[in-house]
Design a protein around this motif. Structure first.
Motif, PDB file in Angstrom:
ATOM      1  N   PRO A  33       0.820  -1.215   0.000  1.00 51.88           N
ATOM      2  CA  PRO A  33       0.000   0.000   0.000  1.00 51.88           C
ATOM      3  C   PRO A  33       0.854   1.266   0.000  1.00 51.88           C
ATOM      4  N   ASP A  34       0.254   2.348  -0.462  1.00 48.28           N
ATOM      5  CA  ASP A  34       0.869   3.657  -0.297  1.00 48.28           C
ATOM      6  C   ASP A  34       0.632   4.099   1.141  1.00 48.28           C
ATOM      7  N   VAL A  35       1.702   4.394   1.855  1.00 46.88           N
ATOM      8  CA  VAL A  35       1.602   4.797   3.258  1.00 46.88           C
ATOM      9  C   VAL A  35       1.693   6.314   3.339  1.00 46.88           C
ATOM     10  N   VAL A  36       0.640   6.926   3.860  1.00 42.37           N
ATOM     11  CA  VAL A  36       0.585   8.377   4.027  1.00 42.37           C
ATOM     12  C   VAL A  36       0.467   8.660   5.525  1.00 42.37           C
ATOM     13  N   VAL A  37       1.401   9.446   6.043  1.00 37.97           N
ATOM     14  CA  VAL A  37       1.442   9.717   7.478  1.00 37.97           C
ATOM     15  C   VAL A  37       0.971  11.146   7.737  1.00 37.97           C
ATOM     16  N   VAL A  38       0.036  11.290   8.661  1.00 38.98           N
ATOM     17  CA  VAL A  38      -0.471  12.609   9.049  1.00 38.98           C
ATOM     18  C   VAL A  38       0.129  12.951  10.411  1.00 38.98           C
ATOM     19  N   GLU A  39       0.849  14.048  10.471  1.00 40.91           N
ATOM     20  CA  GLU A  39       1.601  14.405  11.678  1.00 40.91           C
ATOM     21  C   GLU A  39       1.460  15.896  11.976  1.00 40.91           C
ATOM     22  N   ARG A  40       1.176  16.234  13.230  1.00 40.76           N
ATOM     23  CA  ARG A  40       0.928  17.623  13.599  1.00 40.76           C
ATOM     24  C   ARG A  40       2.189  18.399  13.951  1.00 40.76           C
ATOM     25  N   ALA A  41       3.233  17.714  14.426  1.00 41.87           N
ATOM     26  CA  ALA A  41       4.413  18.441  14.923  1.00 41.87           C
ATOM     27  C   ALA A  41       5.689  18.168  14.135  1.00 41.87           C
ATOM     28  N   GLY A  42       5.892  16.958  13.657  1.00 42.10           N
ATOM     29  CA  GLY A  42       7.111  16.618  12.943  1.00 42.10           C
ATOM     30  C   GLY A  42       7.446  15.161  13.132  1.00 42.10           C
ATOM     31  N   VAL A  43       8.275  14.610  12.263  1.00 38.50           N
ATOM     32  CA  VAL A  43       8.667  13.203  12.356  1.00 38.50           C
ATOM     33  C   VAL A  43       9.387  12.952  13.679  1.00 38.50           C
ATOM     34  N   ALA A  44       8.938  11.929  14.397  1.00 37.16           N
ATOM     35  CA  ALA A  44       9.521  11.546  15.699  1.00 37.16           C
ATOM     36  C   ALA A  44       9.476  12.687  16.701  1.00 37.16           C
ATOM     37  N   ALA A  45       8.443  13.521  16.628  1.00 41.10           N
ATOM     38  CA  ALA A  45       8.350  14.699  17.498  1.00 41.10           C
ATOM     39  C   ALA A  45       8.271  14.328  18.974  1.00 41.10           C
TER      40      ALA A  45
END
Length: 447
Positions: A33-45
């Motif tokens: 699958p295409d993985v789409v990540v929704v994040e409010r602060a940043g990667v590994a925040a």
């Protein structure tokens, strides 16, 4: 046929592990699958000061070798799983250290636990290497489309449509028992002060919580100017987490987990994960005579006479006792909430979940419904909840103990709601035909 989309809420280790495994499957020519990540602060925040759960300077409680591919026993591609594991090794903790030139030093220092900040750098390194798709924004609503075949994640600026959703993360660190009171700090407020090098000065300090979140706070408080530190938790004492080979195996390899009774699983989790401190933190507690423990649950908090008065409830045999205690400062470290996403569910999504569960949505009903693929059984489109999978599937899935197995379970699932609905329809038709045949046979036998 179009490629299904898996949306992940939160750009932490679980999201990165699934995205990395999906990327390597595609390099092998295997559909993913295409993985789409929704994040409010940043990667590994949440491993940095910006996330509110740490100042970034404290040590990781799990071995860093339990990285995004651990335990490197893939089962997705028959006869090519070893090749897949070899490709995942390119995203390992050791590969990261080699890439930044620190591997030899780390080995020579005895493989120390990295700081949270260093761990976040590793996770960002993996995300960058695989070109992980990240949508910046905070999810404000989790709904479904009109046909109830896809999830709709609403942010302030965007809408993400997905065939399946995985929810990760511990929730918000800003909550506290008395919001707005300067004598009560949330987890985020505490760590923001620590990151800014603001020392706390107080006579009597209370820390609410007996888990690892509270333990890390205690570890930080040791260097502050406080006279006494009282830990408030429901447990009879501050238990030490089991960290031997046999305990660790439960987290890395859940093969025999399903063979345990429900009470045995709960007992194992209570002894090794819930409301317990790591051996490293307990050793520090023993050396500091400022630490006290109070048993009870905080039932009420009120500000009075420049103090915070906490009402504690505790069970003593057949009776319940109530006591009141005053503190100069209270730190609400009661910890993560795996159900943080529930208030975001739109009415149609909530109805769909409760219909699939067959009962009202609660923490207990969700935990007991998690299937082998870490998704809620009976719910289409798929909703993956690894943070609630410990009871049914193994205690390592909610944390960092078996990210490679987690990605296998999720990516092995059929994410297409249409195909699942079709399969369900086919099964219903087959069952109806069998019933008709049985009815005909019975009718003929009567004749």
């Amino acid at each position: 046929m179009s490629t299904p989309t898996l949306a992940v809420i939160g750009a932490g280790p679980k999201a990165i592990a699934v995205a990395a495994k999906a990327a390597e499957l595609r390099t092998l020519g295997v559909p993913a699958p295409d993985v789409v990540v929704v994040e409010r602060a940043g990667v590994a925040a949440n491993w940095q000061a910006i996330g509110g759960w740490t100042d970034g300077q404290h040590r990781l409680g799990t071995s860093p070798e339990k990285d995004v591919g651990f335990p490197y026993r893939s089962s997705l591609v028959p006869r090519r799983n070893a090749e897949l594991d070899e490709r995942m090794m390119r995203h390992s903790w050791q590969s990261f250290l080699i890439d930044i030139g620190h591997f030899a030093e780390w080995v020579d220092r005895g493989r120390p636990a990295p700081t949270h900040r260093r761990w976040s750098q590793y996770l960002n390194w993996v995300a960058d290497n695989i070109g992980m798709t990240v949508v910046s924004g905070e999810v404000t609503e989790i709904g479904v489309d009109d046909d109830q075949t896809a999830w709709m994640l609403q942010t302030d600026d965007d809408t993400v449509r997905a065939d399946a959703v995985m929810v990760t993360g511990p929730g918000q660190a800003e909550k506290s028992i008395l919001p707005g009171n300067p004598r009560v700090l949330s987890i985020a407020q505490f760590w923001h002060r620590a990151a800014a090098q603001e020392l706390i000065t107080a006579e009597r300090v209370a820390v609410i919580g007996g888990g690892e979140t509270a333990a890390t706070m205690l570890n930080e408080l040791f260097r502050h100017r406080v006279s006494t530190i009282t830990v408030i938790s429901p447990q009879v004492t501050l238990f030490t987490r089991g960290e031997g080979f046999f305990e660790n195996t439960l987290y890395s390899d859940p093969t025999h987990w399903s063979g345990l009774t429900l009470s045995e699983r709960r007992d194992a989790m209570n002894r090794t994960d819930r409301g317990v401190f790591s051996a490293r933190v307990q050793e520090a507690l023993l050396a500091d005579d400022r630490i006290r423990h109070l048993r009870g649950r905080v039932a009420h908090a009120v500000a009075r006479d420049e103090r915070i008065r906490l009402t504690l409830l505790s069970d003593t045999g057949a009776e319940r006792s109530e006591t009141v205690h005053g503190f100069d400062l209270v730190i609400d470290g009661s910890g993560a909430n795996a159900l943080w996403f529930v208030p975001l569910l739109a009415p149609d999504a909530l109805d769909m979940l409760e219909l699939g569960l067959g009962r009202p949505l609660t923490g207990e009903s969700l935990q007991e419904s998690i299937g082998d693929d870490l998704a809620v059984r009976g719910v289409i489109p798929k909703l993956f909840l690894p943070g609630l999978a410990g009871l049914n599937q193994g205690p390592g899935f909610p944390n960092l103990s078996c990210l490679g197995l987690l990605s296998d379970r999720v990516l092995a699932a059929d994410l297409r709601a249409s195909s699942a609905i079709t399969d369900r329809s086919i099964r219903s038709t087959d069952e109806r035909l069998r019933e008709e045949e049985t009815s005909t046979d019975e009718h003929q036998s009567v004749r």
